[in-house]
Design a protein around this motif. Structure first.
Motif, PDB file in Angstrom:
ATOM      1  N   ARG A 317       0.571  -1.688  -0.022  1.00 42.03           N
ATOM      2  CA  ARG A 317       0.263   0.064  -0.023  1.00 42.03           C
ATOM      3  C   ARG A 317       0.972   1.046   0.274  1.00 42.03           C
ATOM      4  O   ARG A 317       0.233   2.534  -0.429  1.00 42.03           O
ATOM      5  CB  ARG A 317      -1.050  -0.257   1.316  1.00 42.03           C
ATOM      6  CG  ARG A 317      -2.351  -0.732   0.711  1.00 42.03           C
ATOM      7  CD  ARG A 317      -3.033  -1.782   2.371  1.00 42.03           C
ATOM      8  NE  ARG A 317      -4.001  -2.062   1.894  1.00 42.03           N
ATOM      9  CZ  ARG A 317      -4.953  -2.349   2.805  1.00 42.03           C
ATOM     10  NH1 ARG A 317      -4.445  -2.635   4.369  1.00 42.03           N
ATOM     11  NH2 ARG A 317      -5.573  -3.245   2.845  1.00 42.03           N
ATOM     12  N   GLN A 318       1.886   0.906   0.834  1.00 44.12           N
ATOM     13  CA  GLN A 318       3.094   2.318   0.804  1.00 44.12           C
ATOM     14  C   GLN A 318       3.441   2.837  -0.972  1.00 44.12           C
ATOM     15  O   GLN A 318       3.358   3.894  -1.125  1.00 44.12           O
ATOM     16  CB  GLN A 318       4.420   2.015   1.861  1.00 44.12           C
ATOM     17  CG  GLN A 318       3.783   2.343   2.870  1.00 44.12           C
ATOM     18  CD  GLN A 318       4.741   2.216   3.701  1.00 44.12           C
ATOM     19  OE1 GLN A 318       6.064   1.897   3.639  1.00 44.12           O
ATOM     20  NE2 GLN A 318       4.182   1.503   5.063  1.00 44.12           N
ATOM     21  N   LEU A 319       3.994   1.773  -1.102  1.00 42.49           N
ATOM     22  CA  LEU A 319       4.166   1.653  -2.919  1.00 42.49           C
ATOM     23  C   LEU A 319       3.058   2.272  -3.535  1.00 42.49           C
ATOM     24  O   LEU A 319       3.016   2.947  -4.429  1.00 42.49           O
ATOM     25  CB  LEU A 319       4.385   0.197  -3.439  1.00 42.49           C
ATOM     26  CG  LEU A 319       5.880  -1.168  -2.241  1.00 42.49           C
ATOM     27  CD1 LEU A 319       6.175  -2.130  -3.931  1.00 42.49           C
ATOM     28  CD2 LEU A 319       6.964   0.721  -3.136  1.00 42.49           C
ATOM     29  N   TRP A 542       6.553   4.266 -12.792  1.00 47.43           N
ATOM     30  CA  TRP A 542       6.270   3.336 -12.064  1.00 47.43           C
ATOM     31  C   TRP A 542       5.571   2.261 -11.529  1.00 47.43           C
ATOM     32  O   TRP A 542       5.673   1.412 -10.387  1.00 47.43           O
ATOM     33  CB  TRP A 542       6.042   5.081 -11.541  1.00 47.43           C
ATOM     34  CG  TRP A 542       6.628   5.673 -11.679  1.00 47.43           C
ATOM     35  CD1 TRP A 542       8.243   6.309 -11.788  1.00 47.43           C
ATOM     36  CD2 TRP A 542       6.825   7.319 -10.841  1.00 47.43           C
ATOM     37  NE1 TRP A 542       8.770   7.654 -11.952  1.00 47.43           N
ATOM     38  CE2 TRP A 542       7.648   8.248 -11.110  1.00 47.43           C
ATOM     39  CE3 TRP A 542       5.749   7.651 -10.537  1.00 47.43           C
ATOM     40  CZ2 TRP A 542       7.463   9.973 -11.015  1.00 47.43           C
ATOM     41  CZ3 TRP A 542       5.931   9.520  -9.745  1.00 47.43           C
ATOM     42  CH2 TRP A 542       7.169  10.106 -10.335  1.00 47.43           C
ATOM     43  N   GLY A 543       4.161   2.365 -11.758  1.00 48.65           N
ATOM     44  CA  GLY A 543       3.093   0.822 -11.726  1.00 48.65           C
ATOM     45  C   GLY A 543       4.252  -0.440 -12.299  1.00 48.65           C
ATOM     46  O   GLY A 543       4.208  -1.220 -11.242  1.00 48.65           O
ATOM     47  N   ALA A 548       6.861  -4.723  -9.784  1.00 42.70           N
ATOM     48  CA  ALA A 548       7.444  -6.176  -9.421  1.00 42.70           C
ATOM     49  C   ALA A 548       8.378  -6.340  -8.268  1.00 42.70           C
ATOM     50  O   ALA A 548       8.620  -7.088  -7.346  1.00 42.70           O
ATOM     51  CB  ALA A 548       8.970  -5.352 -10.656  1.00 42.70           C
ATOM     52  N   CYS A 549       8.614  -4.834  -7.763  1.00 45.34           N
ATOM     53  CA  CYS A 549       8.833  -5.157  -6.118  1.00 45.34           C
ATOM     54  C   CYS A 549       6.831  -5.696  -5.444  1.00 45.34           C
ATOM     55  O   CYS A 549       7.725  -6.248  -4.288  1.00 45.34           O
ATOM     56  CB  CYS A 549       8.278  -3.269  -5.315  1.00 45.34           C
ATOM     57  SG  CYS A 549      10.383  -2.204  -6.296  1.00 45.34           S
ATOM     58  N   GLY A 550       6.415  -5.063  -5.389  1.00 42.57           N
ATOM     59  CA  GLY A 550       4.701  -6.144  -4.528  1.00 42.57           C
ATOM     60  C   GLY A 550       5.489  -7.165  -4.533  1.00 42.57           C
ATOM     61  O   GLY A 550       4.790  -7.865  -3.554  1.00 42.57           O
ATOM     62  N   LEU A 551       4.897  -8.343  -6.149  1.00 43.94           N
ATOM     63  CA  LEU A 551       5.447  -9.381  -6.209  1.00 43.94           C
ATOM     64  C   LEU A 551       7.228 -10.363  -5.496  1.00 43.94           C
ATOM     65  O   LEU A 551       6.748 -11.065  -4.756  1.00 43.94           O
ATOM     66  CB  LEU A 551       5.942 -10.030  -7.724  1.00 43.94           C
ATOM     67  CG  LEU A 551       5.050  -9.702  -8.749  1.00 43.94           C
ATOM     68  CD1 LEU A 551       5.514 -10.166 -10.125  1.00 43.94           C
ATOM     69  CD2 LEU A 551       4.073 -10.585  -8.080  1.00 43.94           C
ATOM     70  N   PHE A 606      12.846   7.489 -12.366  1.00 41.78           N
ATOM     71  CA  PHE A 606      12.983   6.170 -11.047  1.00 41.78           C
ATOM     72  C   PHE A 606      13.012   6.339 -10.163  1.00 41.78           C
ATOM     73  O   PHE A 606      12.951   6.032  -9.096  1.00 41.78           O
ATOM     74  CB  PHE A 606      13.919   5.025 -11.548  1.00 41.78           C
ATOM     75  CG  PHE A 606      13.504   3.927 -10.932  1.00 41.78           C
ATOM     76  CD1 PHE A 606      12.997   3.075 -11.578  1.00 41.78           C
ATOM     77  CD2 PHE A 606      14.705   3.932 -10.020  1.00 41.78           C
ATOM     78  CE1 PHE A 606      13.286   1.095 -10.781  1.00 41.78           C
ATOM     79  CE2 PHE A 606      14.525   2.374  -9.282  1.00 41.78           C
ATOM     80  CZ  PHE A 606      13.699   1.866  -9.192  1.00 41.78           C
ATOM     81  N   SER A 607      13.841   7.908 -10.302  1.00 41.07           N
ATOM     82  CA  SER A 607      14.059   8.190  -8.592  1.00 41.07           C
ATOM     83  C   SER A 607      13.853   8.134  -7.521  1.00 41.07           C
ATOM     84  O   SER A 607      13.705   8.612  -6.254  1.00 41.07           O
ATOM     85  CB  SER A 607      15.347   9.015  -8.720  1.00 41.07           C
ATOM     86  OG  SER A 607      14.369  10.495  -9.586  1.00 41.07           O
ATOM     87  N   ALA A 608      12.417   8.636  -7.750  1.00 36.37           N
ATOM     88  CA  ALA A 608      10.866   9.188  -7.101  1.00 36.37           C
ATOM     89  C   ALA A 608      10.860   7.286  -6.806  1.00 36.37           C
ATOM     90  O   ALA A 608       9.050   8.004  -5.209  1.00 36.37           O
ATOM     91  CB  ALA A 608      10.395  10.112  -7.556  1.00 36.37           C
ATOM     92  N   PHE A 609      10.800   6.788  -7.216  1.00 42.90           N
ATOM     93  CA  PHE A 609      10.365   5.392  -6.675  1.00 42.90           C
ATOM     94  C   PHE A 609      11.486   4.051  -5.879  1.00 42.90           C
ATOM     95  O   PHE A 609      12.166   4.296  -7.021  1.00 42.90           O
ATOM     96  CB  PHE A 609       9.778   5.249  -7.614  1.00 42.90           C
ATOM     97  CG  PHE A 609       9.506   3.149  -7.045  1.00 42.90           C
ATOM     98  CD1 PHE A 609       8.171   3.553  -7.119  1.00 42.90           C
ATOM     99  CD2 PHE A 609       9.907   2.507  -7.802  1.00 42.90           C
ATOM    100  CE1 PHE A 609       7.439   1.991  -7.191  1.00 42.90           C
ATOM    101  CE2 PHE A 609       9.399   1.312  -7.517  1.00 42.90           C
ATOM    102  CZ  PHE A 609       8.124   1.114  -6.855  1.00 42.90           C
TER     103      PHE A 609
END
Length: 613
Positions: A317-319, A542-543, A548-551, A606-609
């Protein structure tokens, strides 16, 4: 009191009144397996390898009839109301007592009697039972349908195989309890806190996922009927041990008869219990609320729910909040729907074959006309899916095959992708084109993919055209891949995700009314084709990075991993090399800038994420 109840069993042999009494009083019950000593170490290893169906409470010494850590004044030969007797892996009879299998001592003149016969060579295993949490469910107001209907619990042999150990190998057996959908989180939390009563469910939803074809025909126990609004919920079951006896074919073995458990003196405490060791009683442990699973529905047809810990859910949810930043000031936050990222990641976690499509030819007068938003995110998702052992296919327009193949080849050569992935196109050649593309031989029961994902992909508007944000029609540059998302709606087992940052992307049809009302020129450009999950982001890449990070977060979540593995296997702690492999496949600025086809993409994209944020 409990010793008196066990005594009653010795004389009355009446299961239903005893189990109901135990449920009301809140005491753990145990499944029982008795095996020859030479098989005991193998069976203990089998239990350790499959902790959900076979939570080991106590292993006796050879010939021991009592179990002091679990119950006082107990005699396992008489304190179960009905036993099964097996010879060479065959059930030969059921009996109300095992006293006839007592050792027959030899009494040579002038010598002390020496025990001979089968019992001195037998080892008893006491395994946790799901009846141990039914009292908690009842107190929480959850209907316990098997008790309501006066029936034994339904038990089913599944197509899921336990991890083998020594001579033991068999399919997982599960119990099924109908649970009102609105109470699933309560049930998951209560049972999660009872790991030695099989813990949280191993599956929620369509029984076919477990290879169960007909709920009305349980392999053990009685049929328990679902009421309106109920969902079938499955727990690993100690009757798995009976299947282990049948498959290993010991010369002599005993077990409780399914549904006729051994009653212990251990209260059904709210705190979880740590597995015992060295014949010691299990100890209470302080629960970690962050690891409590939360339940989410990820599919309706077929019905499928998934679990993830509160900690993992919070991070995802933070992502979702991070990617909602709006650098273009389009007002994209108006399209936000909470947990679309989480639900998409859960669905992808359960998927085995995923097709990814990207490509938005917004610069229609350039060559190539495609914008750089989309492909980096698609590669990031593909990279993580491959690392997790999924099959990935890239889908593109015919005009963009050469560009996308070069992108894939360079991603492989730079090490961003471990291996090349198939690149395919779709052409509308008739009314069944989409069905034949998505399913083997056009058979809806045999889909090639179980998830379609579109990221920054031109989406068809209500008038049949495709528009960029300036409302310019770019239909001549777009193949009708939308047809696949439309067809997938009627094919059981295929889910869809759309990722977009403006509302004119494939899949954003799920929020089209918001797009029409709130986005510039929305009434014309809004995509009309929905996806099951619509992820909105300030930048579509970003989505993709968030998916990828959520997985990654899900596959490092113990609660989710246990659910995915049906509580089987020793891999409750992820091997370090596997964890390092997954971590190495997370998206990064360097990976984006290393590929020359992305070189004109600003690192600010990418840097904001980042996962750490």
């Amino acid at each position: 009191m409990l010793s008196a109840v066990r005594s009653a069993r010795r004389y009355l042999g009446y299961f239903r009144s005893i189990s109901s009494s135990a449920m009301d009083k809140g005491y753990q019950q145990a499944n029982v397996v008795v095996l020859p000593n030479q098989l005991a170490d193998d069976f203990e290893a089998f239990c350790r390898s499959n902790p959900a169906p076979l939570p080991l409470l106590y292993r006796s010494q050879s010939g021991e009839t009592s179990c002091p850590p679990l119950a006082k004044q107990a005699d396992i030969r008489t304190d179960v109301s009905q036993y099964c007797v097996y010879e060479e892996g065959r059930l030969v009879k059921t009996v109300s007592s095992l006293q006839s299998y007592n050792d027959q001592p030899s009494a040579a003149s002038g010598q002390q009697a020496v025990p001979l016969g089968p019992w001195s060579d037998m080892v008893c295993f006491y395994l946790g039972c799901s009846f141990g949490f039914e009292g908690k469910l009842k107190k929480a107001g959850v209907p316990v349908r098997n008790v309501e209907q006066g029936r034994n619990i339904s038990m089913y042999r599944t197509a899921v195989h336990c991890f083998p150990a020594g001579k033991f190998s068999c399919p997982l057996v599960v119990t099924m309890r109908p649970i009102p959908a609105a109470m699933l989180d309560v049930v998951v939390e209560i049972t999660h806190l009872n790991p030695l009563a099989h813990g949280a469910p191993v599956h929620i939803g369509d029984p076919a996922f477990l290879g169960i074809q007909d709920l009305s025909r349980p392999d053990y126990g009685d049929q328990v009927e679902l009421q309106p609004g109920d969902v079938p919920v499955f727990w690993a079951c100690g009757v798995t041990a009976i299947e282990a006896i049948l498959s290993s074919r010991p010369p002599l073995a005993f077990s409780h008869s399914p549904g006729c458990m051994f009653l212990t003196d251990i209260p059904d405490t709210p705190a979880p219990l740590t597995p015992p060791s060295d014949n010691m009683e299990p100890q209470s442990a302080k629960p970690n609320p962050e690891q409590t699973p939360v339940c989410f529905q990820v599919s309706q047809n077929p019905l499928l729910y998934s679990l993830a810990s509160q900690a993992a859910v919070s991070k995802i949810r933070q992502l979702e909040t991070i990617i909602g930043e709006d650098p273009g000031q389009r007002g994209i936050e108006a399209l936000f729907v909470q947990d679309e990222l989480l639900l998409s990641c859960l669905s992808l976690s359960h998927a085995s074959s995923i097709a990814i499509v990207t490509g938005f030819p917004t610069h229609y007068m350039h060559s190539p006309p495609d914008e750089t938003d989309g492909p980096p995110g698609a590669i990031a998702i593909a990279t993580m899916l491959l690392a997790l052992g999924k099959k990935v296919t890239m889908l593109t327009d015919k005009r963009a095959v050469e560009m996308n193949q070069a992108l894939i080849d360079e991603a492989v050569s730079t090490g961003v992708l471990k291996t090349t992935i198939p690149l395919v196109t779709y052409e509308d050649s008739g009314p069944d084109s989409a069905l034949h593309f998505l399913c083997h031989h056009g058979d809806p029961s045999k889909p090639r993919y179980d998830h379609l994902l579109a990221i920054e992909r031109s989406g068809r508007a209500a008038d049949g055209n495709y528009y960029n944000m300036r409302a310019i029609n770019i239909k001549h540059l777009v193949d009708p891949i939308d047809d696949l998302f439309i067809a997938a709606k009627d094919i059981p087992g295929i889910s869809t995700t759309g990722i977009g940052d403006g509302g004119n992307e494939l899949g954003m049809g799920k929020v089209k009314e918001k797009v029409k009302d709130l986005m510039p020129k929305g009434s014309l450009i809004a995509c009309d084709v929905p996806a099951d999950f619509a992820i909105t982001a300030g930048v579509s890449n970003w989505g993709g990075y968030a998916v990828a990070c959520g997985l990654y977060l899900l596959h490092t979540c113990p609660s989710h991993q246990r659910y995915m593995k049906k509580g089987l296997g020793l891999h409750r702690v992820i091997p370090q090399e596997q964890l390092q492999d997954w971590t190495a496949n997370l998206p990064s600025v360097d990976k984006v800038t290393d590929i020359k086809h992305f070189s004109h993409l600003s690192c600010q994209d990418f840097s904001a994420f980042s996962l750490s944020s």
